[in-house]
Design a protein around this motif. Structure first.
Motif, short mmCIF file in Angstrom:
data_model
loop_
_atom_site.label_atom_id
_atom_site.label_comp_id
_atom_site.label_asym_id
_atom_site.label_seq_id
_atom_site.Cartn_x
_atom_site.Cartn_y
_atom_site.Cartn_z
N ILE A 158 -3.34 -66.60 5.45
CA ILE A 158 -2.93 -67.76 4.67
C ILE A 158 -3.11 -69.06 5.46
CG2 ILE A 158 -1.05 -68.79 3.36
CD1 ILE A 158 -2.16 -66.16 2.24
N GLN A 159 -2.67 -69.09 6.71
CA GLN A 159 -2.73 -70.33 7.49
C GLN A 159 -4.18 -70.75 7.74
OE1 GLN A 159 -0.13 -72.19 7.97
NE2 GLN A 159 1.14 -70.60 6.98
N ASP A 160 -5.04 -69.79 8.06
CA ASP A 160 -6.45 -70.13 8.27
C ASP A 160 -7.09 -70.63 6.98
OD1 ASP A 160 -6.23 -69.36 10.89
OD2 ASP A 160 -6.95 -67.31 10.53
N ALA A 161 -6.72 -70.03 5.85
CA ALA A 161 -7.26 -70.49 4.57
C ALA A 161 -6.80 -71.90 4.25
CB ALA A 161 -6.84 -69.53 3.46
N ARG A 162 -5.51 -72.19 4.50
CA ARG A 162 -4.98 -73.53 4.25
C ARG A 162 -5.72 -74.57 5.11
NH1 ARG A 162 -0.22 -75.86 2.62
NH2 ARG A 162 0.72 -73.83 2.23
N LYS A 163 -5.95 -74.25 6.37
CA LYS A 163 -6.63 -75.18 7.26
C LYS A 163 -8.05 -75.48 6.75
CE LYS A 163 -8.21 -75.66 12.05
NZ LYS A 163 -8.28 -75.02 13.38
N THR A 164 -8.73 -74.47 6.26
CA THR A 164 -10.09 -74.68 5.75
C THR A 164 -10.07 -75.52 4.48
OG1 THR A 164 -10.66 -72.51 6.65
CG2 THR A 164 -12.22 -73.50 5.13
N TYR A 165 -9.09 -75.29 3.59
CA TYR A 165 -8.97 -76.13 2.40
C TYR A 165 -8.72 -77.59 2.80
CZ TYR A 165 -8.77 -72.19 -0.91
OH TYR A 165 -9.06 -71.10 -1.69
N GLU A 166 -7.91 -77.81 3.81
CA GLU A 166 -7.62 -79.18 4.25
C GLU A 166 -8.87 -79.85 4.81
OE1 GLU A 166 -4.46 -78.59 6.99
OE2 GLU A 166 -2.89 -78.44 5.45
N GLU A 167 -9.74 -79.09 5.45
CA GLU A 167 -10.99 -79.66 5.95
C GLU A 167 -11.87 -80.14 4.79
OE1 GLU A 167 -12.76 -76.67 8.31
OE2 GLU A 167 -11.35 -76.87 9.99
N VAL A 168 -11.86 -79.41 3.69
CA VAL A 168 -12.63 -79.83 2.52
C VAL A 168 -12.07 -81.13 1.97
CG1 VAL A 168 -13.36 -79.21 0.19
CG2 VAL A 168 -13.26 -77.46 1.97
N ILE A 169 -10.76 -81.25 1.88
CA ILE A 169 -10.13 -82.47 1.36
C ILE A 169 -10.41 -83.64 2.29
CG2 ILE A 169 -7.93 -83.54 0.77
CD1 ILE A 169 -6.92 -80.76 0.00
N ALA A 170 -10.38 -83.41 3.60
CA ALA A 170 -10.62 -84.49 4.56
C ALA A 170 -12.04 -85.03 4.48
CB ALA A 170 -10.32 -84.00 5.97
N SER A 171 -12.99 -84.22 4.02
CA SER A 171 -14.38 -84.68 3.93
C SER A 171 -14.59 -85.65 2.78
CB SER A 171 -15.31 -83.49 3.78
OG SER A 171 -15.09 -82.83 2.55
N GLY A 172 -13.70 -85.68 1.82
CA GLY A 172 -13.83 -86.60 0.69
C GLY A 172 -12.76 -86.31 -0.34
N LYS A 173 -11.73 -87.17 -0.38
CA LYS A 173 -10.57 -86.88 -1.24
C LYS A 173 -10.91 -86.98 -2.72
CE LYS A 173 -7.11 -88.35 2.15
NZ LYS A 173 -5.95 -89.24 2.42
N ASP A 174 -11.90 -87.77 -3.08
CA ASP A 174 -12.22 -87.96 -4.49
C ASP A 174 -13.36 -87.07 -4.97
OD1 ASP A 174 -10.29 -89.96 -4.61
OD2 ASP A 174 -11.71 -91.53 -4.03
N SER A 175 -13.82 -86.18 -4.14
CA SER A 175 -14.94 -85.32 -4.53
C SER A 175 -14.45 -84.15 -5.38
CB SER A 175 -15.67 -84.80 -3.29
OG SER A 175 -14.82 -83.94 -2.56
N ALA A 176 -15.41 -83.53 -6.07
CA ALA A 176 -15.07 -82.35 -6.87
C ALA A 176 -14.64 -81.20 -5.97
CB ALA A 176 -16.26 -81.94 -7.73
N PHE A 177 -15.21 -81.12 -4.77
CA PHE A 177 -14.81 -80.06 -3.84
C PHE A 177 -13.36 -80.24 -3.40
CE2 PHE A 177 -19.40 -80.76 -3.16
CZ PHE A 177 -19.86 -79.53 -3.58
#
Length: 302
Positions: A158-177
């Protein structure tokens, strides 16, 4: 008449509007033409830089796209995926495609074969991680991160998955990803979801003996049947597109007619003898006639 007149008025209004717009754009026509041709030149240069100037890259992309026309895409992409030091765009996309298939297959196998499922998921994790580390394309990088997060979530990390999701958000908060990653974090914030994942990770399901094997997609675990014969009647095509002359067919030998069996004459039936007429019956003797009784004489009066 009224509808025709109305249509003529509407046409005139449209023509007037177009005329005014063209007059407004008249001073900028040269700049518009230059911009258009500049965009066309940039597109042509990009296409040439991606493939035309590098025959090896063109061959890689040909291998990549041809793999999707085969029954086993992962095996067809092996020549691109197995080269660990090849970080070309075609090789990275090939790893991402194979990782997607391993993720889908591993999640399916979790319901019947945990050992094989984790082998698929661990391979998907390795491929996704290599794409994220080497990719310079934002779309490819974020799609690989989302796949990696789902892979880790499937393995109850769970923690590793959460960290990876946060990396996606950090790359662009307004993106579809980022919106997809936010949905993943909300799912991991739900205690019921986390408890369900922990409970499922402790299970050891096994398929019944007569259950069909699990694979990438239901119903597609075995190779496709052989392609039917789609050749045209009347001959096959030559390499230049012409039709080969039809080969004359040798007629099948006909069986010889059987000789008729000799017919045995049927025994002749003798003519029937005419029946002898029966003798006429003698007339019956007449029955004797009994005499009538005599009438007594009347009595005399005294």
């Amino acid at each position: 008449m009224k509808s025709a007149h109305r249509h003529q008025l509407e046409t005139n209004v449209l023509a007037d509007w177009l005329g005014h717009k063209l007059e407004e754009l008249e001073p900028y026509k040269n700049a518009i033409a230059i911009g258009f041709f500049a965009l066309m030149g940039i597109a042509l240069v990009t296409v040439f830089a991606m493939s035309g100037n590098d025959p090896a890259a063109a061959q890689q992309w040909s291998t990549f796209y041809s793999a999707f026309a085969t029954p086993d895409t992962a095996s067809a992409l092996a020549t691109l995926v197995d080269k660990k030091d090849d970080n070309s765009p075609a090789a990275l996309w090939a790893r991402k495609v194979v990782a997607d298939q391993d993720l889908a297959s591993g999640c399916n196998l979790l319901f019947g074969n945990r050992k094989e499922a984790f082998e698929k998921l661990e391979r998907a994790e390795t491929l996704y991680s290599s794409v994220v580390a080497a990719s310079q394309h934002p779309i490819l990088t974020n799609t690989a991160r989302l796949g990696l997060a789902r892979t880790l979530e499937s393995m109850d990390r769970i923690q590793d998955a959460r960290k990876t999701y946060e990396e996606v958000i950090a790359s662009g908060k307004d993106s579809a990803f980022a919106k997809i990653a936010e949905e993943g974090i909300r799912r991991l914030d739900d205690p019921r979801e986390v408890a369900a994942l922990a409970w499922f990770a402790e299970q050891t399901p096994a398929l019944p003996a007569n259950h069909p094997p699990l694979g990438n997609f239901p119903g597609l675990n075995s190779p496709l049947p052989d392609r039917p014969d789609l050749s045209f009647p009347g001959g096959a095509f030559n390499g230049d597109g012409t039709v080969k002359p039809e080969t004359p067919q040798t007629p099948a030998p006909q069986p010889e007619p059987e000789a008729p069996a000799p017919s045995t004459p049927a025994p002749s039936t003798p003519a029937e003898v005419p029946a002898t007429p029966a003798p006429a019956e003698a007339p019956a003797a007449p029955a004797p006639v009994e005499p009538a009784p005599a009438t007594p004489p009347p009595a005399e009066n005294k």
